[in-house]
Design an enzyme around this catalytic site. Structure first.
Site, PDB file in Angstrom:
ATOM      1  N   HIS A   1       0.860  -1.183   0.000  1.00  0.00           N
ATOM      2  CA  HIS A   1       0.000   0.000   0.000  1.00  0.00           C
ATOM      3  C   HIS A   1       0.898   1.236   0.000  1.00  0.00           C
ATOM      4  O   HIS A   1       1.268   1.751   1.042  1.00  0.00           O
ATOM      5  CB  HIS A   1      -0.920  -0.026   1.233  1.00  0.00           C
TER       6      HIS A   1
ATOM      7  N   HIS B   1       1.203   4.765  -2.497  1.00  0.00           N
ATOM      8  CA  HIS B   1       0.803   5.578  -3.656  1.00  0.00           C
ATOM      9  C   HIS B   1       2.082   6.231  -4.175  1.00  0.00           C
ATOM     10  O   HIS B   1       2.704   7.008  -3.437  1.00  0.00           O
ATOM     11  CB  HIS B   1      -0.195   6.652  -3.250  1.00  0.00           C
TER      12      HIS B   1
ATOM     13  N   HIS C   1      -9.590   0.971  -1.180  1.00  0.00           N
ATOM     14  CA  HIS C   1      -9.548   1.615   0.131  1.00  0.00           C
ATOM     15  C   HIS C   1     -10.962   1.544   0.709  1.00  0.00           C
ATOM     16  O   HIS C   1     -11.932   1.894   0.026  1.00  0.00           O
ATOM     17  CB  HIS C   1      -9.161   3.087   0.011  1.00  0.00           C
TER      18      HIS C   1
ATOM     19  N   GLU D   1     -11.226   3.384   6.060  1.00  0.00           N
ATOM     20  CA  GLU D   1     -10.176   4.291   6.558  1.00  0.00           C
ATOM     21  C   GLU D   1     -10.904   5.394   7.351  1.00  0.00           C
ATOM     22  O   GLU D   1     -10.786   5.468   8.564  1.00  0.00           O
ATOM     23  CB  GLU D   1      -9.370   4.882   5.389  1.00  0.00           C
TER      24      GLU D   1
ATOM     25  N   ASP E   1       1.801   4.047   2.777  1.00  0.00           N
ATOM     26  CA  ASP E   1       0.751   4.859   2.162  1.00  0.00           C
ATOM     27  C   ASP E   1       1.325   6.000   1.314  1.00  0.00           C
ATOM     28  O   ASP E   1       1.439   5.870   0.107  1.00  0.00           O
ATOM     29  CB  ASP E   1      -0.219   5.384   3.237  1.00  0.00           C
ATOM     30  N   ASP E   2       1.651   7.128   1.960  1.00  0.00           N
ATOM     31  CA  ASP E   2       2.210   8.298   1.270  1.00  0.00           C
ATOM     32  C   ASP E   2       3.399   8.790   2.093  1.00  0.00           C
ATOM     33  O   ASP E   2       3.311   9.799   2.802  1.00  0.00           O
ATOM     34  CB  ASP E   2       1.142   9.398   1.159  1.00  0.00           C
TER      35      ASP E   2
END
Ligand code: HPA
Ligand code: ZN
Length: 340
Positions: free
Chosen positions: A18, A20, A201, A204, A282-283
């Site tokens: 996961h 991005h 997703h 969340e 994630d980011d």
């Protein structure tokens, strides 16, 4: 955390499922690309941009994340962004990664999906020669319409053939509340007919009902985040029973105020109840750390044991979309490392 465990985690072969790729754009690279491409940013320095990374919820992050991605125009830009992530992943002993990208963020600015994928693929092919295997997952932006997602899927069709070794699935991201998985049932059905892997997703910021929709309507193979599943005991039992993986992102959850303190994170409860949870970044450029930092943060706050950490690492490998042979090879490497 005891230094031996930290060292074991840091050097363990792991999968990241996961991430991005646009969320790996560090402020320094954003400014470099802005200059190269003559793109005007709303911030006049790297420090000013970084100072804006104080998020209150998912949307407050997404606004800045899409602004950051606006500097990506050429194949070289996508290559440079991806190569920078590859370096960080190798430092963290990531053996395998499954990367998300958001084509609609780029097509909106006149950048074709083919340009984005060519640049990302260039870096991932190179990474392969350095011991990092990978797959790529095309995500639909859920705040846009179903028609837009269907058009994006059609535009990407030749790429699913050309890059069949890499581009193996579709996902669903962006603003969750008010955009339930059901909105994308038809485009996911088309992807399923082509034999693509499916993720979304869900849970969340959105309620457990979104996780049910992702499972029952989109028929996903994994759920991204899914941490709010804990509010529904029946759902937790089902996730455990069906061995559905949740790709959990602790630092993201903290930065986007899903939990107000890492000690309140529900990862350990989910783990205790037999859910296949695993750890991701994630980011990472926006949330303060790459994958190892996410392990450290959650292991520290929840006082996870050696055995629990091993389970998280093993789950990451088990949940990946690789062949049984590749998976078993990675698990054998993890086991050899963990026993040392
Ligand atoms: N949630 C939804 N959309 C996203 C995220 C996220 O954590 N990161 C990038 N796009
Ligand atoms: Zn995400």
């Amino acid at each position: 955390m005891n230094p031996t465990l930290a060292d074991k985690i840091a050097h363990a072969p792991k999968a990241e499922l996961h991430i991005h790729i646009e969320g790996s754009l560090e402020p320094e690279l954003i400014f470099e690309l802005a200059k190269r491409n003559n793109v005007k940013l709303a911030y006049d320095s790297i420090e000013a941009l970084r100072a804006a990374y104080a998020f209150t919820d998912l949307q407050s992050f997404l606004d800045i994340y899409y602004a950051g991605a606006s500097v990506l125009l050429t194949e070289q830009d996508f290559y440079d962004m991806t190569m920078a992530y590859v370096e960080r992943a190798l430092e963290d002993h990531v053996a395998h990664t499954e990367i998300f990208f958001d084509p609609q963020t780029h097509t909106e600015r006149g950048v074709s999906i083919a340009t984005a994928v060519a640049g990302i693929e260039g870096a991932l092919a190179e990474a392969e020669t350095r011991g990092l295997s990978s797959r790529l997952i095309l995500c639909f932006l859920r705040h846009l319409s179903e028609e837009d997602a269907l058009a994006t899927f059609d535009e990407a069709l030749p790429l699913f053939d050309k890059y069949a070794h890499r581009l193996i699935g579709v996902g669903l991201d962006s603003s969750e509340r008010g955009h339930p998985p059901s909105k994308f049932e038809r485009v996911f059905a088309k992807a399923r007919e082509r034999g693509l892997k499916l993720v979304a997703h869900a849970g969340e910021e959105g309620p457990p009902s979104y996780v049910y929709e992702a499972l029952d309507l989109l028929k996903v193979d994994r759920v991204d985040h899914g941490v709010r599943s804990i509010e529904d005991a029946q759902l937790v039992a089902r996730l455990a029973d069906e061995r559905i993986a949740l790709t959990v992102c602790p630092l993201s959850n903290l930065k986007l105020c899903v939990f107000d303190d890492m000690t309140k994170h529900t990862l350990k409860d989910l783990l205790d109840q037999g859910v296949r949870v695993m750890i991701n970044s994630d980011d990472p450029a926006y949330f303060g750390g790459y994958v190892n930092a996410n392990y450290f943060a959650v292991v520290d706050a929840l006082k996870l044991s050696d055995k629990e950490v091993y389970t998280l690492l093993r789950n990451s490998l088990e949940a990946s979309f690789v062949s049984a042979e590749e998976r078993d090879g990675m698990i054998a490497r993890l086991d050899a490392h963990w026993k040392q």
